[in-house]
Each structure stands twice: as structure tokens, then as C-alpha cells.
Design a protein around this motif. Sequence first.
Motif, PDB file in Angstrom:
ATOM      1  N   UNK A 118       0.821  -1.203   0.000  1.00 32.98           N
ATOM      2  CA  UNK A 118       0.000   0.000   0.000  1.00 32.98           C
ATOM      3  C   UNK A 118       0.858   1.258   0.000  1.00 32.98           C
ATOM      4  N   UNK A 119       0.454   2.262   0.782  1.00 35.06           N
ATOM      5  CA  UNK A 119       1.155   3.551   0.735  1.00 35.06           C
ATOM      6  C   UNK A 119       2.625   3.432   1.138  1.00 35.06           C
ATOM      7  N   UNK A 120       2.906   2.507   2.050  1.00 39.60           N
ATOM      8  CA  UNK A 120       4.307   2.298   2.446  1.00 39.60           C
ATOM      9  C   UNK A 120       5.141   1.927   1.207  1.00 39.60           C
ATOM     10  N   UNK A 121       4.582   1.088   0.372  1.00 40.20           N
ATOM     11  CA  UNK A 121       5.257   0.688  -0.872  1.00 40.20           C
ATOM     12  C   UNK A 121       5.449   1.877  -1.805  1.00 40.20           C
ATOM     13  N   UNK A 122       4.460   2.749  -1.844  1.00 42.79           N
ATOM     14  CA  UNK A 122       4.576   3.939  -2.702  1.00 42.79           C
ATOM     15  C   UNK A 122       5.716   4.838  -2.207  1.00 42.79           C
ATOM     16  N   UNK A 123       5.860   4.909  -0.887  1.00 45.44           N
ATOM     17  CA  UNK A 123       6.948   5.732  -0.314  1.00 45.44           C
ATOM     18  C   UNK A 123       8.314   5.147  -0.673  1.00 45.44           C
ATOM     19  N   UNK A 124       8.425   3.822  -0.636  1.00 45.40           N
ATOM     20  CA  UNK A 124       9.699   3.192  -1.023  1.00 45.40           C
ATOM     21  C   UNK A 124       9.998   3.434  -2.503  1.00 45.40           C
ATOM     22  N   UNK A 125       8.954   3.425  -3.305  1.00 50.61           N
ATOM     23  CA  UNK A 125       9.163   3.689  -4.727  1.00 50.61           C
ATOM     24  C   UNK A 125       9.693   5.114  -4.931  1.00 50.61           C
ATOM     25  N   UNK A 151       6.512   3.564 -12.257  1.00 47.60           N
ATOM     26  CA  UNK A 151       5.220   3.082 -12.760  1.00 47.60           C
ATOM     27  C   UNK A 151       4.631   2.156 -11.706  1.00 47.60           C
ATOM     28  N   UNK A 152       3.407   2.432 -11.282  1.00 46.70           N
ATOM     29  CA  UNK A 152       2.801   1.562 -10.261  1.00 46.70           C
ATOM     30  C   UNK A 152       1.282   1.505 -10.444  1.00 46.70           C
ATOM     31  N   UNK A 153       0.733   0.372 -10.047  1.00 47.08           N
ATOM     32  CA  UNK A 153      -0.684   0.116 -10.358  1.00 47.08           C
ATOM     33  C   UNK A 153      -1.660   0.776  -9.381  1.00 47.08           C
ATOM     34  N   UNK A 154      -2.779   1.199  -9.944  1.00 44.92           N
ATOM     35  CA  UNK A 154      -3.906   1.633  -9.114  1.00 44.92           C
ATOM     36  C   UNK A 154      -5.080   0.710  -9.448  1.00 44.92           C
ATOM     37  N   UNK A 155      -5.737   0.216  -8.376  1.00 52.78           N
ATOM     38  CA  UNK A 155      -6.809  -0.760  -8.580  1.00 52.78           C
ATOM     39  C   UNK A 155      -8.188  -0.221  -8.240  1.00 52.78           C
ATOM     40  N   UNK A 156      -8.216   0.909  -7.538  1.00 52.46           N
ATOM     41  CA  UNK A 156      -9.449   1.344  -6.914  1.00 52.46           C
ATOM     42  C   UNK A 156      -9.652   2.844  -7.174  1.00 52.46           C
ATOM     43  N   UNK A 157     -10.859   3.213  -7.525  1.00 58.20           N
ATOM     44  CA  UNK A 157     -11.133   4.642  -7.791  1.00 58.20           C
ATOM     45  C   UNK A 157     -10.758   5.506  -6.583  1.00 58.20           C
ATOM     46  N   UNK A 171      -8.311   5.238  -4.725  1.00 61.22           N
ATOM     47  CA  UNK A 171      -6.865   5.386  -4.520  1.00 61.22           C
ATOM     48  C   UNK A 171      -6.164   6.114  -5.657  1.00 61.22           C
ATOM     49  N   UNK A 172      -6.933   6.604  -6.616  1.00 61.91           N
ATOM     50  CA  UNK A 172      -6.299   7.246  -7.781  1.00 61.91           C
ATOM     51  C   UNK A 172      -5.491   8.467  -7.331  1.00 61.91           C
ATOM     52  N   UNK A 173      -6.072   9.282  -6.472  1.00 57.99           N
ATOM     53  CA  UNK A 173      -5.387  10.501  -6.027  1.00 57.99           C
ATOM     54  C   UNK A 173      -4.079  10.157  -5.291  1.00 57.99           C
ATOM     55  N   UNK A 174      -4.182   9.171  -4.414  1.00 59.20           N
ATOM     56  CA  UNK A 174      -3.011   8.753  -3.636  1.00 59.20           C
ATOM     57  C   UNK A 174      -1.897   8.235  -4.557  1.00 59.20           C
ATOM     58  N   UNK A 175      -2.257   7.344  -5.458  1.00 59.10           N
ATOM     59  CA  UNK A 175      -1.234   6.752  -6.341  1.00 59.10           C
ATOM     60  C   UNK A 175      -0.637   7.837  -7.246  1.00 59.10           C
ATOM     61  N   UNK A 176      -1.477   8.755  -7.708  1.00 60.58           N
ATOM     62  CA  UNK A 176      -0.984   9.850  -8.568  1.00 60.58           C
ATOM     63  C   UNK A 176       0.024  10.729  -7.832  1.00 60.58           C
ATOM     64  N   UNK A 177      -0.120  10.805  -6.527  1.00 61.23           N
ATOM     65  CA  UNK A 177       0.794  11.640  -5.734  1.00 61.23           C
ATOM     66  C   UNK A 177       2.224  11.082  -5.788  1.00 61.23           C
ATOM     67  N   UNK A 178       2.351   9.775  -5.916  1.00 57.46           N
ATOM     68  CA  UNK A 178       3.674   9.144  -5.889  1.00 57.46           C
ATOM     69  C   UNK A 178       4.183   8.708  -7.268  1.00 57.46           C
ATOM     70  N   UNK A 179       3.261   8.339  -8.154  1.00 53.28           N
ATOM     71  CA  UNK A 179       3.682   7.701  -9.415  1.00 53.28           C
ATOM     72  C   UNK A 179       3.968   8.727 -10.499  1.00 53.28           C
ATOM     73  N   UNK A 180       4.857   8.366 -11.408  1.00 54.25           N
ATOM     74  CA  UNK A 180       5.056   9.175 -12.616  1.00 54.25           C
ATOM     75  C   UNK A 180       4.117   8.676 -13.712  1.00 54.25           C
TER      76      UNK A 180
END
Length: 293
Positions: free
Chosen positions: A91-98, A110-116, A118-127
Motif C-alpha cells: 500500500x502507501x508504504x510501498x509507494x513511499x519506497x518507490x 510506474x505503479x498500479x492503481x486498482x481502486x477509484x 486510490x487514484x489521487x493517492x497513487x498519482x501523488x507518488x507515481x510518474x
Amino acid sequence: METHKGDIPSKYGSSAPNLVNRQTIANDTVINVNGIEIGGKEIVIIAGPCAVENKEQILETAKAVYSGGANLLRGGAFKPRTSPYSFQGLGEEGLRYLSQARKETGLPVVTEVMDTRQVELVCKYADIIQIGSRSMHNFPLLKEAGKCRKPVLFKRGFMATIDEYLHAAEYILSEGNREIILCERGIRTFENYTRNTLDLSAVPVLKRQTHLPVIVDPSHGTGHSWLVPAMAKAAIAVGADGIMVEVHHKPLEALSDGQQSLYPNDFVQLVKDIEKIAEACGRKIYHHKPLIV
Ligand code: PEP
Ligand code: MN
């Protein structure tokens, strides 16, 4: 049925919908991610583990794939596992390591988002946000991805025809996000030696019908690490704009997809071999600047 000048008429085929269709947008879509162009003249290599397992694992693998020639780092923090009892990702811990891996290597993530939700959260970390094969039919998720301002690596559903895939991509485009990277990752057929049947013919079809970059994932496409190099090279030969491969520093201990993950040394060899195929196709691999750390 979409035909092109000089085609011999066929009963097979279909037309791409409006915004994905090359007849609507003639020029290739080239996506710039921190200076790396995806869908341009150069080929991009995306590599990394199936899942982010812990800090050491992602940092070590990120450095290995960086020095082996990867241009972007992959790694799942939210994992779509077949069984609810399998490792689901950090989860978010993994995004922080990325993020930390990006900082130390300069590789965009590049990292996956599975849930509507979590889109905002994943966008905060992913390119680049990834929408996986199992989510290809999740139309609310596609619409959310269409509203966000990050490129989307959009994988083909393993039970989807090209036509269904392109209509799903249209959902993202029609919400305003034009930055989509298509990814062939294998489809389910009667063959069960391989995890999926990697439909390499989809690559020239998608390149012909759409203006979007097309990459290939030979890891999920085959399910066997020994098959990955052959299919990765074939992908470049049929015109893919890049590949995404799973690499793990200890595949035998991986929490997911170790059986299809390359050892770093095999990845290094693969990149060298791809360079030769690319050259024969009049292309080359995007070369990054030297490691900062
Ligand atoms: C992945 O790339 O992490 C993944 C789960 O792949 P797919 O969605 O193609 O199965
Ligand atoms: Mn995987």
C-alpha cells in the motif's frame, strides 16, 4: 470495418473508436515522462519487481535495473492477486519506497492503481499510473484515470479482444487524458504451458489502428523467466515502443511472480540483445544520464 489503402479485403478486423483512432489523430502520441519519450523514435525499458516487498528489495532492484539500462522502474504497491490470502502489496508504504528508489536512481516510477478511491493517492507518488489487466473493464476506474494528469500504462484485459481493449482506452481519452500507453500482456487461450498467450500480432495492429505508444509485457505474457528474453526481443522486432519486464534480485524468494522474474544479470544481457534488435529495426534504446547517487 477499418481498411487501409492496398489491403486485401478480409472478414477479420474492426475499427478503433474515435479518439484512439489514428484516422482522428494522425500523429503518434509521444509521452514525455521526465524527459523520457515513450512512443517516439527510441525504445523504453521498464523494469522492476512484480511487487514492492520492502525497502531493501526495491532499492537494490532499482539500482540493478538502472545500471542494466532500464529507463523506468516498475513495482506494485497495490497487487491484484488471484487469492485474497496471497501478499496484497504494501500500500502507501510501498509507494513511499518507490519514491525513495526514484530519488536514488532518477528512474521515474510506474505503479498500479486498482481502486477509484486510490487514484489521487497513487498519482501523488507515481510518474505513470498502471491499470492492470484485471481492471481493464472497470469503467469507473478508467474514467477516474481519464481525469487525472498522469500518463496511464493501460494493460490489455486477458479476456479482451483488441476491439474491447480500444473501447476501454477510449473511456480514458474521452475524459480528457490523452497520455495512454497500451500494453499487450497476453490473453487466455486453450494453451496452458504458458501463463498467457502473448499476442504479439496485437502490436502492429495497435500501432496501425491507433496513435498511442504500444509496449509489451513478456513476463505476465509467458509466466516463465526463461521465455521472457525471447519474447521481449520479438516484441521489439514487431514494432513495440518498449517492454516492461519483472526483475527481482532474489526471484526464488519473491512474494509474487518469482517464476517469471529475471535475475539482474539476465536483465543486463537482455538489454544488450534488445539493443541489437532495435538497431536492426532502425531504432535504439533511450539512454539515461549517469546515476546521480
Ligand atoms: C503487473 O504488471 O503488476 C500485473 C499485475 O500485470 P497484469 O495486470 O498484466 O496481470
Ligand atoms: Mn507480476
